[in-house]
Design an enzyme around this catalytic site. Structure first.
Site, mmCIF file in Angstrom:
data_model
loop_
_atom_site.group_PDB
_atom_site.id
_atom_site.type_symbol
_atom_site.label_atom_id
_atom_site.label_comp_id
_atom_site.label_asym_id
_atom_site.label_seq_id
_atom_site.Cartn_x
_atom_site.Cartn_y
_atom_site.Cartn_z
ATOM 1 C CD GLU A 52 -1.374 -2.338 2.073
ATOM 2 O OE1 GLU A 52 -2.165 -2.990 2.750
ATOM 3 O OE2 GLU A 52 -0.148 -2.604 2.007
ATOM 4 C CB CYS A 75 -0.799 -4.040 8.795
ATOM 5 S SG CYS A 75 0.363 -2.763 8.271
ATOM 6 C CB SER A 168 14.743 -41.852 -8.439
ATOM 7 O OG SER A 168 15.699 -40.970 -7.887
ATOM 8 N N GLY A 298 12.633 -39.563 0.761
ATOM 9 C CA GLY A 298 12.091 -40.622 -0.078
ATOM 10 C C GLY A 298 10.815 -41.232 0.474
#
Length: 365
Positions: A52, A75, A168, A298
């Site tokens: 703002e 705020c 993997s 994992g």
């Protein structure tokens, strides 16, 4: 343009600071007068001006009788910066349109109340779901004091994350991996188990896109980590954290001393059965203002987080590949009967190159 269009623009502005404002929320702001945008800004960095204030400071003409749009309630308290509502009231802005209320107890409705008491017209709840999604890390953290947790899984079509030899790389496509690097830049931290660390020797940084490198967390109950791993030897930014059990510290003093000399932060927590107490781990991370964690493996780690209900979101990248035999991401769950399986309702599906991304979310709102 209508209110929704301007709030959508606020969200887009806010996203520019992804990875740089945590533990603060992502906030964007535009100021409109006579159907023309005369000011815009976003919260760029933790500790700097809020959105703002940046929008007000950027205004190209008088703010008198203008409308301010912001995705999150302004705020009304002193933090690292003065309250935004005071500057809004002082500026001559006549109307404020807000995406969603701030759940922070220091704000929650107080900003809206102060604006109304000063005679400013306030409208709340524009694109509320989108605004909440944008700041899901912040909302979870401010309410629970622990991080938002996402499990990230890459698997084959028949449900394996690695072969029986624990290989993997690479199951998913380059496009999917690029998205994962984007996620790393968004989340405060990336977390893996020690077995994944020792087998894969990952860097856990951001390479395929531009972005901030996350904190790197390893769960290592018995301090079995290989001292030659890149997470240790290349810890130049001192962002590697290892969680281990309280009793292992005395037994492995020399290893602890070596890891500390490499800038590794070692944190002790109690054990829960044979593993670390995940709730205590998350509480300790919360105290360090870590608002979000991407869990990358994992299988034992995925299973533990799931069993303990310590997750908010699951991202599953499914590659069009058949392995036939390997490691399931949740093999430790042992749901042997069909009526014991877990079922989810908040599910979205996205195509990424030849892969499919399935996202499962818990409902936070």
């Amino acid at each position: 343009m209508n209110d929704e269009t301007y709030i959508k623009l606020c969200n887009e502005l806010a996203k520019r600071a992804t990875g740089f404002v945590s533990p603060n929320p992502l906030v964007g702001c535009v100021i409109v007068k006579n159907n023309k945008i005369i000011g815009a800004g976003f919260h760029q960095k933790y500790g700097d001006n809020h959105a703002e204030i940046n929008a007000i400071n950027s205004a190209s003409e008088s703010l008198k009788n203008s409308t301010l749009y912001v995705n999150l309630e302004p705020c009304a308290h002193y933090g690292n910066t003065p309250p935004c509502v005071k500057q809004i009231i002082k500026s001559g802005i006549k109307k404020v349109v807000i995406g969603t209320v701030d759940v922070n107890p220091l704000v929650q409705g107080k900003g809206i109340k102060a604006l109304k008491q000063s005679g400013i017209e306030v409208k709340v709840g524009i694109l509320e779901k989108e605004c909440y999604e944008l700041n899901k890390f912040f909302f979870k953290f401010i309410q629970k004091k622990i991080p938002y947790i996402t499990l990230k899984i890459a698997q084959t079509l028949d449900g394996f994350i690695a072969d029986k030899f624990y290989n993997s790389k690479w199951i998913s496509s380059v496009s999917s991996r690029r998205i994962v690097h984007s996620l790393r830049a968004q989340y405060d931290a990336v977390l893996i188990g020690v077995n994944t660390a020792n087998i894969d020797n990952p860097l856990l940084n951001v390479r395929l896109i531009e972005g901030r490198n996350p904190i790197r967390i390893i769960l290592d109950t018995n301090l079995k980590i290989d001292k030659s791993l890149r997470l240790i030897t290349k810890n130049f930014d001192k962002k590697t954290i290892i969680f281990c059990s309280e009793e292992v510290i005395e037994r492995k003093k020399n290893k602890v001393k070596f890891l500390a000399s490499k800038g590794v932060d070692i944190i002790c927590v109690r054990k829960s059965k044979d593993n670390l107490d995940l709730k205590q781990v998350m509480k300790k991370l919360g105290k360090r203002n870590i608002t979000s964690i991407l869990v990358e493996g994992g299988a034992g780690i995925f299973s533990s987080f799931f069993q303990n209900k310590m997750w908010d979101e699951i991202n599953i990248f499914i590659a069009p590949k058949i392995l036939g035999n390997g490691l399931s991401p949740f093999y430790k769950l042992n749901s042997s009967k069909i009526f014991n399986i877990s079922e989810f309702k908040d599910v979205s599906i996205e195509k990424i190159e030849n892969d499919t991304l399935i996202t499962i979310r818990k409902n936070l709102m």
